[in-house]
Design a protein around this motif. Structure first.
Motif, short mmCIF file in Angstrom:
data_model
loop_
_atom_site.label_atom_id
_atom_site.label_comp_id
_atom_site.label_asym_id
_atom_site.label_seq_id
_atom_site.Cartn_x
_atom_site.Cartn_y
_atom_site.Cartn_z
N LEU A 128 0.82 -1.21 0.00
CA LEU A 128 0.00 0.00 0.00
C LEU A 128 0.86 1.26 0.00
CD1 LEU A 128 -2.67 -1.07 2.64
CD2 LEU A 128 -2.69 -1.44 0.17
N SER A 129 0.37 2.30 -0.68
CA SER A 129 1.11 3.57 -0.74
C SER A 129 0.26 4.68 -0.14
CB SER A 129 1.48 3.91 -2.19
OG SER A 129 0.33 3.94 -3.00
N PRO A 130 0.62 5.16 1.04
CA PRO A 130 -0.14 6.25 1.67
C PRO A 130 0.05 7.55 0.91
CG PRO A 130 1.83 5.78 2.94
CD PRO A 130 1.74 4.72 1.89
N PRO A 131 -0.93 8.44 0.96
CA PRO A 131 -0.80 9.73 0.27
C PRO A 131 0.06 10.70 1.06
CG PRO A 131 -2.87 9.64 1.45
CD PRO A 131 -2.24 8.28 1.62
N PHE A 132 0.41 11.81 0.41
CA PHE A 132 1.11 12.90 1.08
C PHE A 132 0.12 13.67 1.96
CE2 PHE A 132 4.50 13.58 -2.49
CZ PHE A 132 5.08 12.37 -2.14
N THR A 133 0.65 14.44 2.88
CA THR A 133 -0.19 15.33 3.68
C THR A 133 -0.56 16.56 2.85
OG1 THR A 133 1.67 16.60 4.55
CG2 THR A 133 1.04 14.59 5.76
N ALA A 134 -1.55 17.29 3.33
CA ALA A 134 -1.96 18.52 2.64
C ALA A 134 -0.81 19.51 2.58
CB ALA A 134 -3.16 19.14 3.34
N THR A 135 -0.02 19.57 3.64
CA THR A 135 1.14 20.48 3.65
C THR A 135 2.14 20.09 2.58
OG1 THR A 135 0.88 20.92 6.01
CG2 THR A 135 3.04 21.38 5.05
N GLU A 136 2.41 18.81 2.46
CA GLU A 136 3.36 18.33 1.44
C GLU A 136 2.83 18.63 0.04
OE1 GLU A 136 5.49 14.53 3.64
OE2 GLU A 136 3.47 14.29 2.83
N ILE A 137 1.54 18.42 -0.19
CA ILE A 137 0.93 18.69 -1.49
C ILE A 137 1.05 20.17 -1.84
CG2 ILE A 137 -1.24 18.76 -2.77
CD1 ILE A 137 -0.18 15.95 -2.51
N SER A 138 0.79 21.03 -0.87
CA SER A 138 0.79 22.48 -1.12
C SER A 138 2.18 22.99 -1.48
CB SER A 138 0.27 23.23 0.10
OG SER A 138 1.17 23.13 1.20
N GLN A 139 3.22 22.26 -1.10
CA GLN A 139 4.59 22.69 -1.34
C GLN A 139 5.17 22.20 -2.67
OE1 GLN A 139 6.53 21.33 2.24
NE2 GLN A 139 5.83 23.08 3.45
N ILE A 140 4.41 21.41 -3.41
CA ILE A 140 4.89 20.93 -4.71
C ILE A 140 4.88 22.08 -5.71
CG2 ILE A 140 4.47 19.35 -6.63
CD1 ILE A 140 3.15 17.44 -4.63
N PRO A 141 6.01 22.39 -6.35
CA PRO A 141 6.06 23.52 -7.29
C PRO A 141 5.15 23.31 -8.50
CG PRO A 141 8.28 22.80 -6.66
CD PRO A 141 7.33 21.75 -6.17
N ASP A 142 4.67 24.39 -9.07
CA ASP A 142 3.77 24.32 -10.21
C ASP A 142 4.38 23.57 -11.39
OD1 ASP A 142 1.80 25.68 -8.88
OD2 ASP A 142 2.23 27.63 -9.78
N ASP A 143 5.69 23.72 -11.60
CA ASP A 143 6.31 23.05 -12.75
C ASP A 143 6.26 21.54 -12.64
OD1 ASP A 143 9.18 22.21 -11.57
OD2 ASP A 143 8.73 24.25 -10.90
N ARG A 144 6.24 21.01 -11.40
CA ARG A 144 6.17 19.55 -11.24
C ARG A 144 4.78 19.02 -11.58
NH1 ARG A 144 9.83 17.83 -12.98
NH2 ARG A 144 9.94 19.95 -13.78
N TRP A 145 3.75 19.81 -11.29
CA TRP A 145 2.41 19.41 -11.71
C TRP A 145 2.32 19.37 -13.22
CZ3 TRP A 145 -0.74 17.53 -8.14
CH2 TRP A 145 -0.58 17.93 -6.80
N LEU A 146 2.85 20.39 -13.89
CA LEU A 146 2.78 20.42 -15.34
C LEU A 146 3.59 19.28 -15.95
CD1 LEU A 146 1.75 21.75 -17.88
CD2 LEU A 146 3.68 23.36 -17.77
N SER A 147 4.72 18.97 -15.36
CA SER A 147 5.54 17.88 -15.87
C SER A 147 4.81 16.55 -15.78
CB SER A 147 6.86 17.80 -15.08
OG SER A 147 7.64 16.70 -15.53
N ILE A 148 4.19 16.26 -14.64
CA ILE A 148 3.54 14.97 -14.49
C ILE A 148 2.27 14.88 -15.32
CG2 ILE A 148 2.03 15.36 -12.50
CD1 ILE A 148 4.34 12.34 -13.12
N PHE A 149 1.53 15.99 -15.45
CA PHE A 149 0.36 15.97 -16.34
C PHE A 149 0.80 15.68 -17.77
CE2 PHE A 149 -1.98 19.09 -13.34
CZ PHE A 149 -2.56 18.03 -12.66
N SER A 150 1.87 16.31 -18.20
CA SER A 150 2.37 16.11 -19.56
C SER A 150 2.87 14.68 -19.75
CB SER A 150 3.49 17.11 -19.86
OG SER A 150 3.05 18.44 -19.66
N LEU A 151 3.58 14.17 -18.75
CA LEU A 151 4.07 12.79 -18.81
C LEU A 151 2.92 11.81 -18.99
CD1 LEU A 151 6.39 10.67 -18.40
CD2 LEU A 151 5.83 10.76 -15.96
N LYS A 152 1.87 11.98 -18.20
CA LYS A 152 0.73 11.04 -18.27
C LYS A 152 -0.01 11.18 -19.59
CE LYS A 152 1.47 8.95 -14.50
NZ LYS A 152 2.02 7.57 -14.59
N VAL A 153 -0.09 12.39 -20.12
CA VAL A 153 -0.73 12.58 -21.43
C VAL A 153 0.05 11.82 -22.50
CG1 VAL A 153 -1.15 14.26 -23.27
CG2 VAL A 153 -1.87 14.76 -20.92
#
Length: 228
Positions: A27-52
């Motif tokens: 099982l893989s537990p999720p990150f906390t809300a604090t950890e999620i909020s600290q992820i830079p915007d460029d990493r979100w765009l990178s992973i969205f693009s990767l999955k696309v």
């Protein structure tokens, strides 16, 4: 709609995976809300693009090319990408260093716009995700589909899961389970099916105290062909 007790789902998954200890290791537990909020915007765009790009393509080929994508698209910094002209996007899409798929390359621009709009309203994309109501995770899926590009179906949820967001995934095994208990009838992505699925997962979460990540994985391990 009849909901099976989560303890029974867990027991079946445990038996199939060699006991509680072995199951918990999977099982893989999720990150906390604090950890999620600290992820830079460029990493979100990178992973969205990767999955696309991985959708309908060899994941290995895409992963091997991804360092080139990171370099080619300014490490996916949305504010830099949105300064490019249409001609520059066309040139980048045609570069042999990346996977030359014009329609998928242009999702980078559209998803950068989505992320920048969220930044203006919430301070950062991660901050918006961190404060999204936990009992409406399918609403977040709908947000990505509506405001982004090619993030519908399972693409958006898989991207969220990889970023540590607490979400269930309608994988083949999970969808099959939900259909067998008539939680889903008809189309998987209809509003009715999404609402019923979200309600069921919230019920199991209240019953078990576990994250959506874990519940989703345990359901998948409890059925289908994934034995030891």
């Amino acid at each position: 709609m009849h909901l099976e007790k989560f303890s029974d789902i867990y027991r079946r998954a445990s038996q199939r995976k060699g006991g509680d200890g072995q199951l918990e290791l999977l099982l893989s537990p999720p990150f906390t809300a604090t950890e999620i909020s600290q992820i830079p915007d460029d990493r979100w765009l990178s992973i969205f693009s990767l999955k696309v790009f991985q959708s309908g393509m060899s994941w290995k080929v895409v992963s091997n090319k991804w360092p080139n994508f990171e370099q080619h698209f300014f490490a996916f910094k949305p504010e830099l990408l949105l300064m490019l002209s249409d001609e520059q996007w066309e040139m980048k899409a045609a570069d042999p260093k990346i996977i030359r798929h014009f329609a998928k390359v242009m999702t980078i621009k559209k998803n950068a716009e989505m992320i920048m709009n969220a930044r203006l309203e919430h301070g950062s994309f991660g901050n918006m995700i961190a404060h999204w109501p936990a009992d409406n995770i399918t609403g977040l899926w709908d947000y990505l589909k509506k405001n982004g590009s090619r993030l519908g179906g399972n693409t958006g949820p898989y991207a969220l899961r990889q970023m540590g967001v607490d979400t269930f995934i309608l994988s083949g095994d999970v969808e099959g389970y939900l259909r067998s208990y008539h939680i889903i009838d008809g189309g998987r992505d209809t509003k009715k099916s999404r609402t019923a699925t979200n309600k069921a997962f919230c019920h199991w979460q209240a019953e078990s105290g576990r994250s959506f990540n874990e519940i989703s994985q345990i359901i998948a391990f409890s059925c289908g062909d994934n034995w030891l």
